[in-house]
Enzyme design. Structure first.
Site: not given
Length: 352
Positions: A33, A101, A197
Protein backbone atom coordinates in the site's frame (compact mmCIF):
# COMPACT_ATOMS: atom_id res chain seq x y z
CA UNK A 1 -5.97 -24.07 -1.74
CA UNK A 2 -6.69 -21.01 0.42
CA UNK A 3 -5.77 -17.66 -1.13
CA UNK A 4 -4.06 -15.10 1.09
CA UNK A 5 -2.86 -11.54 0.52
CA UNK A 6 0.21 -10.52 2.48
CA UNK A 7 0.61 -6.83 3.18
CA UNK A 8 4.21 -6.49 2.00
CA UNK A 9 5.83 -3.43 3.57
CA UNK A 10 9.34 -4.24 2.38
CA UNK A 11 10.51 -5.11 5.88
CA UNK A 12 11.82 -8.38 7.29
CA UNK A 13 8.63 -9.17 9.23
CA UNK A 14 6.08 -9.07 6.40
CA UNK A 15 8.58 -10.69 4.03
CA UNK A 16 9.14 -13.61 6.42
CA UNK A 17 5.37 -13.90 6.93
CA UNK A 18 4.93 -14.31 3.16
CA UNK A 19 7.74 -16.89 3.05
CA UNK A 20 6.17 -18.96 5.85
CA UNK A 21 2.69 -18.89 4.31
CA UNK A 22 3.97 -20.05 0.92
CA UNK A 23 5.89 -22.82 2.67
CA UNK A 24 2.64 -23.86 4.40
CA UNK A 25 0.91 -24.27 1.05
CA UNK A 26 -1.16 -21.10 0.73
CA UNK A 27 -1.63 -19.35 -2.59
CA UNK A 28 0.16 -16.11 -1.71
CA UNK A 29 -0.09 -12.69 -3.32
CA UNK A 30 1.87 -9.68 -2.06
CA UNK A 31 0.31 -6.23 -2.06
CA UNK A 32 2.05 -3.04 -0.98
CA UNK A 33 0.00 0.00 0.00
CA UNK A 34 1.41 3.37 -1.02
CA UNK A 35 0.49 6.03 1.54
CA UNK A 36 3.00 8.83 1.00
CA UNK A 37 5.66 10.17 -1.36
CA UNK A 38 8.42 9.86 1.24
CA UNK A 39 11.89 9.28 -0.17
CA UNK A 40 13.87 7.22 2.35
CA UNK A 41 16.89 9.44 1.59
CA UNK A 42 15.00 12.39 3.12
CA UNK A 43 14.97 11.00 6.66
CA UNK A 44 17.56 10.21 9.31
CA UNK A 45 15.71 7.24 10.77
CA UNK A 46 14.13 4.14 9.30
CA UNK A 47 10.44 4.62 8.49
CA UNK A 48 8.08 2.36 6.57
CA UNK A 49 6.08 3.15 3.44
CA UNK A 50 8.79 4.96 1.45
CA UNK A 51 9.29 4.32 -2.26
CA UNK A 52 12.41 2.32 -1.39
CA UNK A 53 10.30 0.05 0.83
CA UNK A 54 8.00 -0.69 -2.07
CA UNK A 55 11.01 -1.57 -4.24
CA UNK A 56 12.23 -3.87 -1.45
CA UNK A 57 8.81 -5.51 -1.36
CA UNK A 58 9.02 -6.09 -5.11
CA UNK A 59 12.44 -7.75 -4.70
CA UNK A 60 11.04 -10.05 -2.00
CA UNK A 61 8.06 -11.01 -4.17
CA UNK A 62 10.37 -11.84 -7.07
CA UNK A 63 12.56 -13.91 -4.75
CA UNK A 64 9.53 -15.80 -3.38
CA UNK A 65 8.06 -16.10 -6.88
CA UNK A 66 4.71 -14.63 -5.90
CA UNK A 67 2.66 -11.93 -7.66
CA UNK A 68 3.14 -8.40 -6.35
CA UNK A 69 0.92 -5.36 -6.75
CA UNK A 70 1.00 -1.77 -5.47
CA UNK A 71 -2.18 0.08 -4.50
CA UNK A 72 -2.05 3.87 -4.21
CA UNK A 73 -4.16 4.90 -1.22
CA UNK A 74 -2.47 8.24 -0.53
CA UNK A 75 -5.76 10.17 -0.61
CA UNK A 76 -7.46 7.75 1.75
CA UNK A 77 -4.48 7.77 4.10
CA UNK A 78 -4.36 11.57 4.18
CA UNK A 79 -8.08 11.83 4.89
CA UNK A 80 -8.34 9.06 7.46
CA UNK A 81 -4.97 9.22 9.23
CA UNK A 82 -2.96 12.39 8.61
CA UNK A 83 -5.95 14.72 9.03
CA UNK A 84 -7.00 12.79 12.13
CA UNK A 85 -3.51 13.25 13.57
CA UNK A 86 -3.40 17.00 12.90
CA UNK A 87 -6.97 17.72 14.05
CA UNK A 88 -6.49 15.62 17.18
CA UNK A 89 -3.43 17.57 18.31
CA UNK A 90 -5.10 20.89 17.48
CA UNK A 91 -8.07 19.99 19.69
CA UNK A 92 -5.86 19.19 22.68
CA UNK A 93 -5.67 15.41 22.25
CA UNK A 94 -2.71 13.08 21.85
CA UNK A 95 -3.92 10.96 18.92
CA UNK A 96 -2.67 7.50 18.05
CA UNK A 97 -2.42 7.44 14.24
CA UNK A 98 -1.14 3.85 14.02
CA UNK A 99 -4.26 2.43 15.69
CA UNK A 100 -6.53 4.57 13.53
CA UNK A 101 -4.60 3.49 10.43
CA UNK A 102 -5.12 -0.16 11.33
CA UNK A 103 -8.85 0.37 11.75
CA UNK A 104 -9.48 2.68 8.82
CA UNK A 105 -6.88 1.76 6.21
CA UNK A 106 -4.05 -0.78 6.27
CA UNK A 107 -5.87 -3.55 8.14
CA UNK A 108 -9.60 -2.78 8.23
CA UNK A 109 -10.23 -1.34 4.77
CA UNK A 110 -7.52 -3.55 3.26
CA UNK A 111 -9.12 -6.74 4.60
CA UNK A 112 -12.54 -5.77 3.27
CA UNK A 113 -11.02 -4.87 -0.10
CA UNK A 114 -9.18 -8.16 -0.62
CA UNK A 115 -12.27 -10.13 0.48
CA UNK A 116 -14.21 -8.35 -2.26
CA UNK A 117 -11.60 -9.64 -4.71
CA UNK A 118 -12.15 -13.23 -3.64
CA UNK A 119 -9.23 -13.78 -1.28
CA UNK A 120 -9.74 -15.76 1.91
CA UNK A 121 -7.33 -14.02 4.28
CA UNK A 122 -5.19 -10.96 4.87
CA UNK A 123 -1.83 -11.69 6.52
CA UNK A 124 0.54 -9.18 8.08
CA UNK A 125 3.89 -9.26 9.84
CA UNK A 126 2.48 -8.16 13.20
CA UNK A 127 3.55 -10.06 16.31
CA UNK A 128 0.05 -11.15 17.32
CA UNK A 129 -1.58 -14.53 17.91
CA UNK A 130 -5.14 -15.67 17.22
CA UNK A 131 -7.26 -18.27 18.97
CA UNK A 132 -10.82 -19.55 19.12
CA UNK A 133 -12.53 -19.02 22.48
CA UNK A 134 -16.21 -19.93 22.99
CA UNK A 135 -16.61 -20.04 19.24
CA UNK A 136 -15.14 -16.52 18.78
CA UNK A 137 -11.92 -15.77 16.95
CA UNK A 138 -9.85 -13.58 19.27
CA UNK A 139 -6.57 -11.70 19.13
CA UNK A 140 -3.87 -12.48 21.67
CA UNK A 141 -0.54 -10.98 22.60
CA UNK A 142 2.42 -12.25 20.61
CA UNK A 143 4.79 -14.71 22.26
CA UNK A 144 7.57 -12.11 22.07
CA UNK A 145 6.48 -9.67 24.78
CA UNK A 146 8.96 -7.07 23.55
CA UNK A 147 7.38 -7.09 20.08
CA UNK A 148 3.71 -7.73 20.90
CA UNK A 149 1.61 -5.41 18.69
CA UNK A 150 -1.90 -6.41 19.69
CA UNK A 151 -2.43 -2.97 21.28
CA UNK A 152 -2.57 -1.39 17.82
CA UNK A 153 -5.40 -3.73 16.77
CA UNK A 154 -7.79 -2.77 19.59
CA UNK A 155 -10.01 -0.68 17.27
CA UNK A 156 -10.17 -3.16 14.36
CA UNK A 157 -13.70 -4.39 13.76
CA UNK A 158 -14.71 -7.93 14.70
CA UNK A 159 -15.62 -8.84 11.11
CA UNK A 160 -12.10 -7.90 10.06
CA UNK A 161 -10.48 -10.02 12.79
CA UNK A 162 -12.10 -13.10 11.28
CA UNK A 163 -10.13 -12.45 8.06
CA UNK A 164 -6.69 -11.93 9.62
CA UNK A 165 -3.67 -14.26 9.83
CA UNK A 166 -0.49 -13.47 11.77
CA UNK A 167 2.24 -15.99 10.87
CA UNK A 168 4.76 -14.45 13.30
CA UNK A 169 2.65 -14.52 16.46
CA UNK A 170 4.34 -17.60 17.90
CA UNK A 171 7.85 -16.45 17.02
CA UNK A 172 10.34 -14.05 18.57
CA UNK A 173 11.99 -11.30 16.57
CA UNK A 174 15.29 -13.16 16.79
CA UNK A 175 13.69 -16.30 15.35
CA UNK A 176 12.13 -14.32 12.50
CA UNK A 177 15.43 -12.66 11.67
CA UNK A 178 17.14 -16.07 11.70
CA UNK A 179 14.52 -17.58 9.35
CA UNK A 180 15.02 -14.66 6.94
CA UNK A 181 18.80 -14.97 7.03
CA UNK A 182 18.90 -18.76 6.66
CA UNK A 183 16.55 -18.61 3.68
CA UNK A 184 18.36 -15.65 2.11
CA UNK A 185 15.30 -13.40 1.99
CA UNK A 186 16.60 -10.14 0.41
CA UNK A 187 15.68 -7.84 3.32
CA UNK A 188 16.96 -10.11 6.09
CA UNK A 189 19.43 -7.45 7.32
CA UNK A 190 17.09 -4.47 7.01
CA UNK A 191 16.64 -2.26 10.06
CA UNK A 192 13.27 -1.95 11.77
CA UNK A 193 11.03 1.09 11.36
CA UNK A 194 10.02 2.78 14.60
CA UNK A 195 8.61 6.17 13.70
CA UNK A 196 5.19 7.38 12.54
CA UNK A 197 5.67 6.96 8.81
CA UNK A 198 4.35 10.27 7.48
CA UNK A 199 6.18 12.55 9.97
CA UNK A 200 9.57 11.42 8.61
CA UNK A 201 10.93 10.91 12.12
CA UNK A 202 10.00 14.42 13.26
CA UNK A 203 8.30 15.40 16.52
CA UNK A 204 4.75 16.80 16.23
CA UNK A 205 6.18 20.32 16.72
CA UNK A 206 8.69 19.85 13.90
CA UNK A 207 6.10 18.19 11.68
CA UNK A 208 3.62 21.05 12.06
CA UNK A 209 6.32 23.51 11.05
CA UNK A 210 7.10 21.56 7.87
CA UNK A 211 3.36 21.54 7.07
CA UNK A 212 3.14 25.32 7.71
CA UNK A 213 0.53 24.70 10.39
CA UNK A 214 0.26 27.72 12.67
CA UNK A 215 0.40 26.95 16.39
CA UNK A 216 -0.80 29.53 18.89
CA UNK A 217 1.17 30.34 22.02
CA UNK A 218 -0.67 30.56 25.33
CA UNK A 219 -0.37 30.43 29.08
CA UNK A 220 1.10 27.69 31.22
CA UNK A 221 -0.96 27.76 34.40
CA UNK A 222 -0.41 26.00 37.73
CA UNK A 223 -3.43 24.05 38.92
CA UNK A 224 -3.81 26.71 41.63
CA UNK A 225 -4.41 29.33 38.92
CA UNK A 226 -0.99 31.01 38.97
CA UNK A 227 0.44 31.79 35.54
CA UNK A 228 3.96 30.35 35.31
CA UNK A 229 4.95 30.92 31.71
CA UNK A 230 4.07 30.55 28.04
CA UNK A 231 3.65 27.46 25.91
CA UNK A 232 4.52 27.06 22.23
CA UNK A 233 1.15 25.66 21.19
CA UNK A 234 -0.86 22.92 22.91
CA UNK A 235 -0.06 20.60 20.01
CA UNK A 236 3.48 20.29 21.37
CA UNK A 237 2.59 18.86 24.79
CA UNK A 238 1.07 15.72 26.23
CA UNK A 239 -0.38 14.62 29.55
CA UNK A 240 2.34 13.65 32.03
CA UNK A 241 5.07 15.62 30.23
CA UNK A 242 7.74 17.04 32.53
CA UNK A 243 10.63 18.09 30.30
CA UNK A 244 10.57 21.09 28.02
CA UNK A 245 8.13 23.21 30.03
CA UNK A 246 10.74 25.92 30.73
CA UNK A 247 9.11 27.10 33.94
CA UNK A 248 10.47 27.52 37.46
CA UNK A 249 8.78 26.02 40.53
CA UNK A 250 9.78 24.66 43.91
CA UNK A 251 8.85 21.09 42.88
CA UNK A 252 8.87 19.20 39.57
CA UNK A 253 5.73 19.95 37.57
CA UNK A 254 3.87 17.84 35.02
CA UNK A 255 1.26 18.56 32.36
CA UNK A 256 -2.06 17.74 34.03
CA UNK A 257 -4.46 19.02 31.40
CA UNK A 258 -4.54 20.53 27.90
CA UNK A 259 -7.30 23.15 27.82
CA UNK A 260 -7.84 23.60 24.09
CA UNK A 261 -10.89 25.87 24.55
CA UNK A 262 -8.85 28.46 26.45
CA UNK A 263 -5.49 27.55 24.85
CA UNK A 264 -3.89 26.79 28.21
CA UNK A 265 -1.56 24.12 29.52
CA UNK A 266 -2.36 23.21 33.13
CA UNK A 267 0.52 21.89 35.23
CA UNK A 268 0.81 20.52 38.74
CA UNK A 269 2.79 18.38 41.15
CA UNK A 270 2.99 14.62 40.68
CA UNK A 271 0.04 13.88 42.98
CA UNK A 272 -2.25 15.80 40.63
CA UNK A 273 -1.17 13.49 37.83
CA UNK A 274 -2.63 10.42 39.55
CA UNK A 275 -6.08 8.98 38.98
CA UNK A 276 -8.04 5.84 39.78
CA UNK A 277 -10.34 5.99 36.75
CA UNK A 278 -10.30 6.21 32.97
CA UNK A 279 -13.16 6.66 30.49
CA UNK A 280 -13.05 5.54 26.85
CA UNK A 281 -15.54 6.36 24.10
CA UNK A 282 -16.32 4.72 20.75
CA UNK A 283 -15.54 1.34 22.28
CA UNK A 284 -14.92 -1.55 19.92
CA UNK A 285 -15.91 -4.90 21.46
CA UNK A 286 -13.92 -7.82 20.09
CA UNK A 287 -15.37 -10.02 22.84
CA UNK A 288 -18.87 -9.23 24.22
CA UNK A 289 -18.71 -7.56 27.62
CA UNK A 290 -20.93 -10.30 29.04
CA UNK A 291 -17.99 -12.67 28.61
CA UNK A 292 -15.50 -10.41 30.39
CA UNK A 293 -14.14 -11.46 33.76
CA UNK A 294 -11.09 -9.91 35.37
CA UNK A 295 -9.59 -7.31 33.08
CA UNK A 296 -6.44 -5.26 32.66
CA UNK A 297 -6.03 -2.12 30.60
CA UNK A 298 -3.21 -0.54 28.64
CA UNK A 299 -3.26 3.17 27.77
CA UNK A 300 -0.22 3.30 25.52
CA UNK A 301 2.04 0.92 23.61
CA UNK A 302 4.28 -1.21 25.86
CA UNK A 303 2.72 0.18 29.03
CA UNK A 304 2.60 -2.34 31.86
CA UNK A 305 -1.02 -3.59 32.08
CA UNK A 306 -3.05 -2.07 34.92
CA UNK A 307 -5.52 -4.23 36.86
CA UNK A 308 -9.13 -3.04 37.06
CA UNK A 309 -11.17 -3.18 40.24
CA UNK A 310 -14.46 -2.66 38.40
CA UNK A 311 -15.82 -1.51 35.06
CA UNK A 312 -19.12 -0.68 33.40
CA UNK A 313 -20.42 0.33 29.98
CA UNK A 314 -23.34 2.77 29.76
CA UNK A 315 -23.98 2.29 26.06
CA UNK A 316 -21.62 5.11 25.07
CA UNK A 317 -18.60 5.07 27.38
CA UNK A 318 -16.57 2.39 29.10
CA UNK A 319 -15.50 3.42 32.61
CA UNK A 320 -12.72 1.49 34.30
CA UNK A 321 -11.77 1.95 37.97
CA UNK A 322 -8.36 0.78 39.12
CA UNK A 323 -7.24 -1.03 42.23
CA UNK A 324 -4.81 1.80 42.97
CA UNK A 325 -4.03 5.24 41.57
CA UNK A 326 -1.91 5.45 38.42
CA UNK A 327 -0.57 8.29 36.25
CA UNK A 328 -3.26 9.82 34.03
CA UNK A 329 -3.61 8.61 30.47
CA UNK A 330 -3.55 11.08 27.59
CA UNK A 331 -6.97 11.74 26.02
CA UNK A 332 -6.88 10.65 22.38
CA UNK A 333 -4.74 7.61 23.06
CA UNK A 334 -6.16 4.08 22.84
CA UNK A 335 -7.42 2.17 25.85
CA UNK A 336 -6.87 -1.52 25.08
CA UNK A 337 -8.61 -4.00 27.40
CA UNK A 338 -7.23 -7.49 28.03
CA UNK A 339 -8.07 -10.64 29.93
CA UNK A 340 -4.60 -12.09 30.37
CA UNK A 341 -3.18 -12.29 26.84
CA UNK A 342 -6.57 -11.98 25.13
CA UNK A 343 -7.52 -8.62 23.61
CA UNK A 344 -11.14 -7.87 24.52
CA UNK A 345 -11.45 -4.59 22.66
CA UNK A 346 -10.50 -0.94 22.79
CA UNK A 347 -11.72 2.63 22.69
CA UNK A 348 -10.42 6.19 22.53
CA UNK A 349 -9.58 7.71 25.90
CA UNK A 350 -11.78 10.74 26.56
CA UNK A 351 -11.09 11.39 30.25
CA UNK A 352 -8.64 10.18 32.84
Amino acid sequence: MKKVVVGLSGGVDSSTAAFLLKKQGYEVVGISLKFTDIDSCEVDTQVCCSDKDILDAKKVAEFLEIPHYVINWKDIFEKKVINYFIEGYQSGLTPNPCSICNREVKTGLFAKYIKSLGFDYLATGHYIRTDIQDGIKVLKRGIDKNKDQSYFMALVEKEVVDTLIFPLGNLTKEEVRKIAQENKIPVSQKEESFEICFTKGKSPEEYFKTMNIITNEGEIVHISGKVLGRHKGIENYTIGQRRGLNIAWKEPLYVIEKDALNNKIVVGEKDYLLTDKVIAKDFNFLVPIEKWKKIEVQGRYKQKPIKAKEYHFDGENLTVIFEEKVPKFAPGQILAVYDGDTLLGGGIISRS
